[in-house]
Design a protein around this motif. Structure first.
Motif, PDB file in Angstrom:
ATOM      1  N   ARG A   1      13.715  78.157   7.421  1.00  0.00           N
ATOM      2  CA  ARG A   1      12.828  77.330   6.605  1.00  0.00           C
ATOM      3  C   ARG A   1      11.521  78.061   6.327  1.00  0.00           C
ATOM      4  O   ARG A   1      11.173  79.031   6.991  1.00  0.00           O
ATOM      5  CB  ARG A   1      12.513  76.021   7.335  1.00  0.00           C
ATOM      6  N   SER A   2      10.814  77.538   5.339  1.00  0.00           N
ATOM      7  CA  SER A   2       9.512  78.104   5.017  1.00  0.00           C
ATOM      8  C   SER A   2       8.495  76.980   4.841  1.00  0.00           C
ATOM      9  O   SER A   2       8.852  75.829   4.595  1.00  0.00           O
ATOM     10  CB  SER A   2       9.583  78.972   3.759  1.00  0.00           C
ATOM     11  N   VAL A   3       7.245  77.349   4.978  1.00  0.00           N
ATOM     12  CA  VAL A   3       6.125  76.447   4.739  1.00  0.00           C
ATOM     13  C   VAL A   3       5.389  76.989   3.519  1.00  0.00           C
ATOM     14  O   VAL A   3       5.078  78.183   3.461  1.00  0.00           O
ATOM     15  CB  VAL A   3       5.177  76.396   5.956  1.00  0.00           C
ATOM     16  N   VAL A   4       5.128  76.129   2.550  1.00  0.00           N
ATOM     17  CA  VAL A   4       4.403  76.529   1.343  1.00  0.00           C
ATOM     18  C   VAL A   4       3.186  75.629   1.172  1.00  0.00           C
ATOM     19  O   VAL A   4       3.303  74.403   1.274  1.00  0.00           O
ATOM     20  CB  VAL A   4       5.301  76.421   0.085  1.00  0.00           C
TER      21      VAL A   4
ATOM     22  N   MET B   1       0.450  80.145  -0.577  1.00  0.00           N
ATOM     23  CA  MET B   1       0.807  80.796   0.679  1.00  0.00           C
ATOM     24  C   MET B   1       2.206  80.327   1.035  1.00  0.00           C
ATOM     25  O   MET B   1       2.476  79.129   1.025  1.00  0.00           O
ATOM     26  CB  MET B   1      -0.176  80.392   1.781  1.00  0.00           C
ATOM     27  N   GLU B   2       3.083  81.283   1.321  1.00  0.00           N
ATOM     28  CA  GLU B   2       4.410  80.924   1.814  1.00  0.00           C
ATOM     29  C   GLU B   2       4.665  81.680   3.107  1.00  0.00           C
ATOM     30  O   GLU B   2       4.502  82.896   3.172  1.00  0.00           O
ATOM     31  CB  GLU B   2       5.504  81.257   0.795  1.00  0.00           C
ATOM     32  N   GLN B   3       5.039  80.930   4.150  1.00  0.00           N
ATOM     33  CA  GLN B   3       5.431  81.537   5.418  1.00  0.00           C
ATOM     34  C   GLN B   3       6.914  81.273   5.606  1.00  0.00           C
ATOM     35  O   GLN B   3       7.341  80.122   5.710  1.00  0.00           O
ATOM     36  CB  GLN B   3       4.627  80.949   6.593  1.00  0.00           C
ATOM     37  N   VAL B   4       7.700  82.346   5.631  1.00  0.00           N
ATOM     38  CA  VAL B   4       9.159  82.259   5.709  1.00  0.00           C
ATOM     39  C   VAL B   4       9.633  82.786   7.058  1.00  0.00           C
ATOM     40  O   VAL B   4       9.117  83.794   7.542  1.00  0.00           O
ATOM     41  CB  VAL B   4       9.808  83.130   4.597  1.00  0.00           C
ATOM     42  N   GLY B   5      10.629  82.110   7.635  1.00  0.00           N
ATOM     43  CA  GLY B   5      11.245  82.664   8.837  1.00  0.00           C
ATOM     44  C   GLY B   5      11.412  81.701   9.992  1.00  0.00           C
ATOM     45  O   GLY B   5      11.729  82.117  11.103  1.00  0.00           O
ATOM     46  N   PHE B   6      11.219  80.402   9.750  1.00  0.00           N
ATOM     47  CA  PHE B   6      11.368  79.425  10.842  1.00  0.00           C
ATOM     48  C   PHE B   6      12.838  79.091  11.038  1.00  0.00           C
ATOM     49  O   PHE B   6      13.493  78.570  10.142  1.00  0.00           O
ATOM     50  CB  PHE B   6      10.580  78.146  10.531  1.00  0.00           C
TER      51      PHE B   6
END
Length: 135
Positions: free
Chosen positions: A8-11, A100-105
């Protein structure tokens, strides 16, 4: 077996009333990053390793992409999480849209995922306050 679908990712996206050049400074200058994000020895050079440090611990990171005033990406690794944070700056009539996108959950990293979901909007608030003080 983990597939890409499981990750999952957070945007977070926000339009800010500041030029991209000003946002870029806050995203890449360690003394400004410390005000809204964390203490670091960051330098915007592809391949360069750096650390983010906070009361709860440290993150080992590496710069992956640098396109001044347009995009920035780096790894964000710590406490079992291996992720990538990508910043995208898009000029708008009123200033700059910052994404901002954080990918890798992974599925078992629910706590880290929830923490990021709650934390990034707060970081954005701090970033806006830092930018408002900048000349």
């Amino acid at each position: 077996m983990n597939t890409a679908v499981d990750v999952r990712s957070v945007v977070v996206e926000r339009e800010m009333p500041f030029p991209a050049e000003k946002l870029w400074r806050a995203l890449t200058q360690p003394h400004l990053m410390e005000e809204w994000l964390m203490k670091s020895d960051f330098s915007p050079q592809v391949g360069r390793g750096f650390r983010f440090e906070a009361q709860w611990g440290a993150l080992d990171c590496e710069v992956l992409e640098v396109e001044p005033q347009r995009s920035l990406a780096y790894t964000w690794n710590g406490m079992g999480l291996e992720s990538v944070v990508t910043w995208t700056l898009t000029p708008t009539a009123a200033g700059t849209r910052l994404r901002m996108e954080q990918v890798g959950f992974k599925p078992e990293q629910e706590q880290a995922y929830r923490g990021a979901m709650a934390g990034w909007p707060r970081f954005f608030d701090g970033l806006e306050q830092t930018l408002a003080r900048l000349d």
